[in-house]
Design a protein around this motif. Structure first.
Motif, PDB file in Angstrom:
ATOM      1  N   SER A 117      29.075  36.397 -35.016  1.00 47.48           N
ATOM      2  CA  SER A 117      30.606  36.435 -34.836  1.00 47.48           C
ATOM      3  C   SER A 117      31.022  37.184 -36.396  1.00 47.48           C
ATOM      4  O   SER A 117      30.286  37.204 -37.389  1.00 47.48           O
ATOM      5  CB  SER A 117      31.275  34.976 -34.942  1.00 47.48           C
ATOM      6  OG  SER A 117      30.674  34.141 -35.880  1.00 47.48           O
ATOM      7  N   ALA A 118      32.094  37.853 -36.161  1.00 41.75           N
ATOM      8  CA  ALA A 118      32.817  38.492 -37.274  1.00 41.75           C
ATOM      9  C   ALA A 118      32.937  37.654 -38.303  1.00 41.75           C
ATOM     10  O   ALA A 118      33.369  36.399 -38.175  1.00 41.75           O
ATOM     11  CB  ALA A 118      33.878  39.312 -36.617  1.00 41.75           C
ATOM     12  N   PRO A 119      32.936  38.299 -39.740  1.00 42.72           N
ATOM     13  CA  PRO A 119      33.292  37.496 -40.787  1.00 42.72           C
ATOM     14  C   PRO A 119      34.675  37.290 -41.203  1.00 42.72           C
ATOM     15  O   PRO A 119      35.227  36.783 -42.049  1.00 42.72           O
ATOM     16  CB  PRO A 119      32.505  38.157 -42.017  1.00 42.72           C
ATOM     17  CG  PRO A 119      32.390  39.529 -41.432  1.00 42.72           C
ATOM     18  CD  PRO A 119      32.472  39.534 -40.049  1.00 42.72           C
ATOM     19  N   ASN A 120      35.441  38.112 -40.234  1.00 42.16           N
ATOM     20  CA  ASN A 120      36.982  38.237 -40.738  1.00 42.16           C
ATOM     21  C   ASN A 120      37.733  38.608 -39.447  1.00 42.16           C
ATOM     22  O   ASN A 120      37.168  39.396 -38.446  1.00 42.16           O
ATOM     23  CB  ASN A 120      37.241  39.233 -41.700  1.00 42.16           C
ATOM     24  CG  ASN A 120      38.626  39.045 -42.186  1.00 42.16           C
ATOM     25  OD1 ASN A 120      39.522  39.233 -41.680  1.00 42.16           O
ATOM     26  ND2 ASN A 120      38.791  38.738 -43.492  1.00 42.16           N
ATOM     27  N   ALA A 145      20.705  31.402 -44.557  1.00 42.97           N
ATOM     28  CA  ALA A 145      21.105  30.287 -44.444  1.00 42.97           C
ATOM     29  C   ALA A 145      22.560  30.363 -44.514  1.00 42.97           C
ATOM     30  O   ALA A 145      23.447  29.752 -43.839  1.00 42.97           O
ATOM     31  CB  ALA A 145      20.574  29.148 -45.294  1.00 42.97           C
ATOM     32  N   ALA A 146      23.213  30.929 -45.441  1.00 42.16           N
ATOM     33  CA  ALA A 146      24.691  31.145 -45.763  1.00 42.16           C
ATOM     34  C   ALA A 146      25.409  31.917 -44.644  1.00 42.16           C
ATOM     35  O   ALA A 146      26.689  31.530 -44.155  1.00 42.16           O
ATOM     36  CB  ALA A 146      24.839  31.830 -47.156  1.00 42.16           C
ATOM     37  N   ASP A 147      24.450  32.913 -44.112  1.00 43.65           N
ATOM     38  CA  ASP A 147      25.225  33.727 -43.103  1.00 43.65           C
ATOM     39  C   ASP A 147      25.596  32.783 -41.865  1.00 43.65           C
ATOM     40  O   ASP A 147      26.505  32.843 -41.121  1.00 43.65           O
ATOM     41  CB  ASP A 147      24.257  34.840 -42.691  1.00 43.65           C
ATOM     42  CG  ASP A 147      24.848  35.846 -41.770  1.00 43.65           C
ATOM     43  OD1 ASP A 147      26.389  35.893 -42.029  1.00 43.65           O
ATOM     44  OD2 ASP A 147      24.221  36.606 -40.958  1.00 43.65           O
ATOM     45  N   GLN A 187      29.141  31.839 -40.348  1.00 41.39           N
ATOM     46  CA  GLN A 187      29.629  32.124 -38.690  1.00 41.39           C
ATOM     47  C   GLN A 187      29.928  30.816 -38.012  1.00 41.39           C
ATOM     48  O   GLN A 187      30.827  31.063 -37.402  1.00 41.39           O
ATOM     49  CB  GLN A 187      28.500  33.022 -38.414  1.00 41.39           C
ATOM     50  CG  GLN A 187      28.165  34.269 -38.613  1.00 41.39           C
ATOM     51  CD  GLN A 187      27.143  35.179 -37.722  1.00 41.39           C
ATOM     52  OE1 GLN A 187      27.116  34.732 -36.624  1.00 41.39           O
ATOM     53  NE2 GLN A 187      26.542  35.981 -38.312  1.00 41.39           N
ATOM     54  N   ASP A 188      29.186  29.892 -38.215  1.00 42.40           N
ATOM     55  CA  ASP A 188      29.318  28.284 -37.317  1.00 42.40           C
ATOM     56  C   ASP A 188      30.835  27.922 -37.867  1.00 42.40           C
ATOM     57  O   ASP A 188      31.479  27.621 -36.951  1.00 42.40           O
ATOM     58  CB  ASP A 188      28.092  27.700 -37.721  1.00 42.40           C
ATOM     59  CG  ASP A 188      28.015  26.507 -36.696  1.00 42.40           C
ATOM     60  OD1 ASP A 188      28.309  26.731 -35.526  1.00 42.40           O
ATOM     61  OD2 ASP A 188      27.965  25.388 -37.152  1.00 42.40           O
ATOM     62  N   LEU A 189      30.736  27.753 -39.250  1.00 43.80           N
ATOM     63  CA  LEU A 189      31.970  27.398 -39.764  1.00 43.80           C
ATOM     64  C   LEU A 189      33.238  28.007 -39.538  1.00 43.80           C
ATOM     65  O   LEU A 189      34.344  27.354 -38.758  1.00 43.80           O
ATOM     66  CB  LEU A 189      31.974  27.131 -41.139  1.00 43.80           C
ATOM     67  CG  LEU A 189      32.982  26.912 -42.051  1.00 43.80           C
ATOM     68  CD1 LEU A 189      33.072  25.363 -41.415  1.00 43.80           C
ATOM     69  CD2 LEU A 189      32.646  26.569 -43.727  1.00 43.80           C
ATOM     70  N   LEU A 190      33.090  29.469 -39.252  1.00 39.57           N
ATOM     71  CA  LEU A 190      34.376  30.125 -39.016  1.00 39.57           C
ATOM     72  C   LEU A 190      34.820  30.272 -37.578  1.00 39.57           C
ATOM     73  O   LEU A 190      35.950  29.953 -37.137  1.00 39.57           O
ATOM     74  CB  LEU A 190      34.272  31.579 -39.530  1.00 39.57           C
ATOM     75  CG  LEU A 190      34.205  32.066 -40.803  1.00 39.57           C
ATOM     76  CD1 LEU A 190      34.063  33.484 -41.135  1.00 39.57           C
ATOM     77  CD2 LEU A 190      35.575  31.533 -41.607  1.00 39.57           C
TER      78      LEU A 190
END
Lengths: 141, 199
Positions: free
Chosen positions: A124-127, B45-47, B51-54
């Motif tokens: 998924s896109a970051p923004n 891990a951060a990526d 992605q999951d959080l957003l």
């Protein structure tokens, strides 16, 4: 003397014919790599090194609605392996002006696809600004 | 004299054999994988977490404003001496760039992350400072969300190899209700030689 020369010439011709036949027979025994269809797309780049080992069977995109009213671009793609292959993939996101939308990092994701296995991947896109993407698949280094 | 020449020749030869120091481009790093955690593991891990959080919508404020997040305890339960900020900073940067979350540095478990928040306020009523520029009372923003987590390591022997498992566990707590509104675990598993050191 003349017979001798003719015999030599004939022997050479036969030797060449034999060699040619041998090469043809040997090459016929070598299994031919089936040619995989690769369609050039702006949003998908598959390095030539792994095109024979896998294929991207689908590449979907949709926007995920968020509670605040916005939406995020999300992609899903599936990869089918013709043989066991270690690959790397990465999605790069672009805004409406074509500028890169930076994410967490620049690294690639690694994945192993087994023969005859179909694996599904999502990103998924970051923004919310991201409106398009480019997916890159390459050999695991 | 002879000894000096030999020593110089030897050192020149050794220097010529040494691997040259070079920069690594993270986007094209084909270097070998280490059994310990390296920058690539933190990045993955951060990526995955961001992605999951957003996409979960947990950090999308229906009012349209950004949520204010505070970083709580991120426990390092591995055999390695790591700074958990390597993970947290990437998440913070990505969330800030997303426009959904901003992190406060005025609150922390062991005091403010940036002590200048307090120090700057000590300038109140000081005759030495123009008071129009000094921070007024009640201007600091309280956090809405808290990020906490743990990094776990487990080692196993698999025949003549060893398997090292890292688990990046993260939770986002809504401080109004105390409920964990988002949770995530990213496993990173490596298998390699028994001779490799993972601590």
């Amino acid at each position: 003397m003349q017979e001798n020369t003719m015999f030599r010439t004939l022997s050479r011709v036969m030797l060449v014919a034999l060699m040619a036949t041998g090469i043809l027979v040997t090459s016929a025994c070598v299994p031919l790599e089936p040619q995989r269809e690769y369609v050039q797309r702006d949003d998908l780049q598959v390095d030539p090194e792994i095109r024979q080992a896998l294929t991207v069977s689908e590449l979907l995109q949709s926007r995920v609605d968020l509670p605040g009213g916005g939406s995020l671009l999300k992609i899903q793609f599936s990869v089918k392996g013709y043989q066991n292959v270690d690959m790397e993939w990465k999605a790069t996101w672009f805004d409406a002006e074509g500028m890169v939308v930076p994410g967490v990092g620049e690294g690639y994701n690694t994945a192993r696809v087994m023969q005859n296995q179909t694996r599904f991947f999502t990103a998924s896109a970051p923004n919310e600004r991201a409106v398009s993407f480019q997916l890159h698949l390459r050999e695991d280094r | 004299m002879k000894k000096t020449v030999i020593a110089v020749l030897c050192s020149t030869l050794l220097a010529a054999c040494a691997t040259p120091t070079r920069y690594v481009d993270p986007a094209a790093d084909d270097g070998p994988v280490t059994m310990t955690m390296d920058y690539r593991d933190f990045e993955r891990a951060a990526d995955a977490a961001v992605q999951d959080l957003l996409t979960s919508g947990a950090v999308d404020n229906p009012s349209g404003e950004r949520y204010i997040m505070v970083v709580s305890r991120i426990t390092n339960d591995t055999m390695q001496r790591i700074d958990t900020d390597q993970l947290v900073k990437k998440i913070r940067v990505a969330l800030l760039r997303s426009g959904k979350v901003i992190t406060t540095t005025a609150v922390g478990l062991n005091g403010a992350e940036d002590a200048m928040n307090e120090k700057a306020r000590e300038l109140r009523n000081s005759d030495e400072f123009d008071q129009s520029g000094v921070q007024k009372k009640g201007t600091l923003k309280a956090p809405d969300l808290s990020l906490s987590g743990k990094i776990i390591q487990r080692n196993h022997k698999v025949e003549d190899e060893q398997q090292v498992e890292y688990y990046f566990q993260l939770s986002m707590t809504d401080l109004t209700s105390g409920l964990a509104v988002w949770e995530n675990e990213t496993p990173i598993i490596k298998r390699g030689s028994n001779d490799a050191v993972s601590w």
